[in-house]
Enzyme design. Sequence first.
Site, mmCIF file in Angstrom:
data_model
loop_
_atom_site.group_PDB
_atom_site.id
_atom_site.type_symbol
_atom_site.label_atom_id
_atom_site.label_comp_id
_atom_site.label_asym_id
_atom_site.label_seq_id
_atom_site.Cartn_x
_atom_site.Cartn_y
_atom_site.Cartn_z
ATOM 1 N N TYR A 109 21.730 -6.815 -1.557
ATOM 2 C CA TYR A 109 20.926 -5.639 -0.706
ATOM 3 C C TYR A 109 19.516 -5.859 -1.031
ATOM 4 O O TYR A 109 18.751 -4.905 -1.481
ATOM 5 C CB TYR A 109 21.160 -4.416 -1.277
ATOM 6 C CG TYR A 109 22.827 -4.190 -0.992
ATOM 7 C CD1 TYR A 109 23.329 -4.114 0.429
ATOM 8 C CD2 TYR A 109 23.802 -4.069 -1.796
ATOM 9 C CE1 TYR A 109 24.528 -4.007 0.747
ATOM 10 C CE2 TYR A 109 25.077 -4.160 -1.416
ATOM 11 C CZ TYR A 109 25.295 -3.911 -0.064
ATOM 12 O OH TYR A 109 26.684 -3.808 0.024
ATOM 13 N N CYS B 122 0.848 -1.123 -0.059
ATOM 14 C CA CYS B 122 -0.059 -0.056 0.121
ATOM 15 C C CYS B 122 0.800 1.070 -0.213
ATOM 16 O O CYS B 122 0.918 1.855 0.979
ATOM 17 C CB CYS B 122 -0.936 -0.041 1.151
ATOM 18 S SG CYS B 122 -2.269 -1.402 0.783
HETATM 19 C C1 LIG Z 1 29.093 -1.691 2.021
HETATM 20 C C2 LIG Z 1 30.464 -1.626 2.083
HETATM 21 C C3 LIG Z 1 31.196 -2.603 1.581
HETATM 22 C C4 LIG Z 1 30.733 -3.274 0.231
HETATM 23 O O1 LIG Z 1 30.176 -2.480 -0.623
HETATM 24 P P1 LIG Z 1 29.688 -3.088 -2.119
HETATM 25 O O2 LIG Z 1 29.189 -1.853 -2.955
HETATM 26 O O3 LIG Z 1 28.507 -3.987 -1.863
HETATM 27 O O4 LIG Z 1 30.809 -3.811 -2.684
HETATM 28 C C5 LIG Z 1 32.466 -2.825 1.633
HETATM 29 N N1 LIG Z 1 33.121 -1.960 2.743
HETATM 30 C C6 LIG Z 1 32.427 -1.187 3.515
HETATM 31 C C7 LIG Z 1 33.147 -0.530 4.370
HETATM 32 C C8 LIG Z 1 31.010 -0.985 3.269
HETATM 33 O O5 LIG Z 1 30.333 -0.168 4.051
#
Ligand SMILES: *Cc1c(COP(=O)(O)O)cnc(C)c1O
Length: 443
Positions: A390, A361
């Site tokens: 994600y 919704c």
């Molecule tokens: C989110 C994150 C990652 C992974 O990022 P991707 O874009 O999924 O590869 C690696 N290191 C840190 C510190 C992050 O915050």
Amino acid sequence: MYLHGTSRINDHGHLEIGGVDAVKLASDFGTPLYVVDEALVRQRCREFVEAFKASGLKFQVAYASKAFCVMAMCRIADEEGMSLDVVSDGELYTALQAGFPPERIHFHGNNKTPQEIEMALDAKIGCFVVDNFVELQLLNALAGERNRKVNILLRITPGVSAHTHEYISTGQQDSKFGFDLGNGAAYRAIEEASKLPNLEILGVHSHIGSQIFEVEGFKMAVEKVIGFATKVRTELNVLFKVVNLGGGFGIRYVEGDSPLPVAQYVNAIVDSINTSFAGHDYPVPEIWIEPGRSIVGDAGTTLYTVGTYKDIPGIRKYVAVDGGMTDNPRPALYESKYEAMLANRATEKQEEVVSVAGKCCESGDMLIWDLELPKVQTGDVLAVACTGAYNYAMASNYNRIRRPAVVFVKDGQADLAVKRESFGDIVGNDVIPERLQKQTAHA
Ligand SMILES: *Cc1c(COP(=O)(O)O)cnc(C)c1O
């Protein structure tokens, strides 16, 4: 739709992933369903590990588990020789329950609570990535209570931010993460940490962004790091044994996304570390990186069943599926784009342009705008590609929708990795206070 990994169209004209017919997956496990191509996940892990092995340098490839953190995935990361990043007690718990070796776990986050730090200390994880001055003192104190000396990296904000195609080398100070390099905070952090008795500084960490398609940003970060490393060596007598360059390696969601082959990112990082450190007569450090999306993103496919549709002549046709922002909030959050196909009619020609709506919704609950498909009918199985990262990780119970199951497919076999939530799960944590309980009639 681009076919990633082992995805292909089989003799029945159906989408097949990991040797398993997607239409059969949908009927066996129900929809929505997250399907993970295990061979592709393992291939991505190996691409990173092999590229580093070829370089001859010491390294760790830490899977950023926040992208998709379930026990089965931790098992794969372990089997593939990866390290593991966690950012909360829940991710740490998941990894430990899966038997992931604690010495290869790294703990991130800008606000680790005392309880989380204690849990990680007691589990004897490999390294804390310290984010700020409050944490430095807290970690030192809690390690001291346990008579322990713990390995740390200091997260620095190098002043390089990578937006897919543009790099900004200033103005990145304004971040909730890390010690700023430009304003001297990073320097003061090393100075302070080197005096704290229970902390062992391994080196520094920087993460410049996500969904990065070029190597320039990483090279710029290395330049910043070597400048800092030489200054700190001379003035504070601290030598970095580890440089962690974070994650952010891009993947192909839709046409036009042009990620580099994994080895190309790794080689560029290795070359620039080698050149810049050797150029400053500095012992070449161990290189750590932290891919998340690039390990699991393109290995994931979400299967939905088409329900209702609504044609607004001259405007658009909405086709609604049995999931939406609850299993994939990324389009609503980031305007992320996805490709999709009808898994049960994969060879039929595209006849109409529709927009795929979720069932929540919320008008913003749209998965894909303007998608070309064969003439869609109720009951069709819609497969959305590239949902491995994600998606499950960000799934919610909005509208009290139960989160989908996750299956891993490989060599013709499909195995449940996460069960579909039950109605029991939905109300499992609810409590009706005594005074609100429904009164039963008394005689
Ligand atoms: C989110 C994150 C990652 C992974 O990022 P991707 O874009 O999924 O590869 C690696 N290191 C840190 C510190 C992050 O915050």
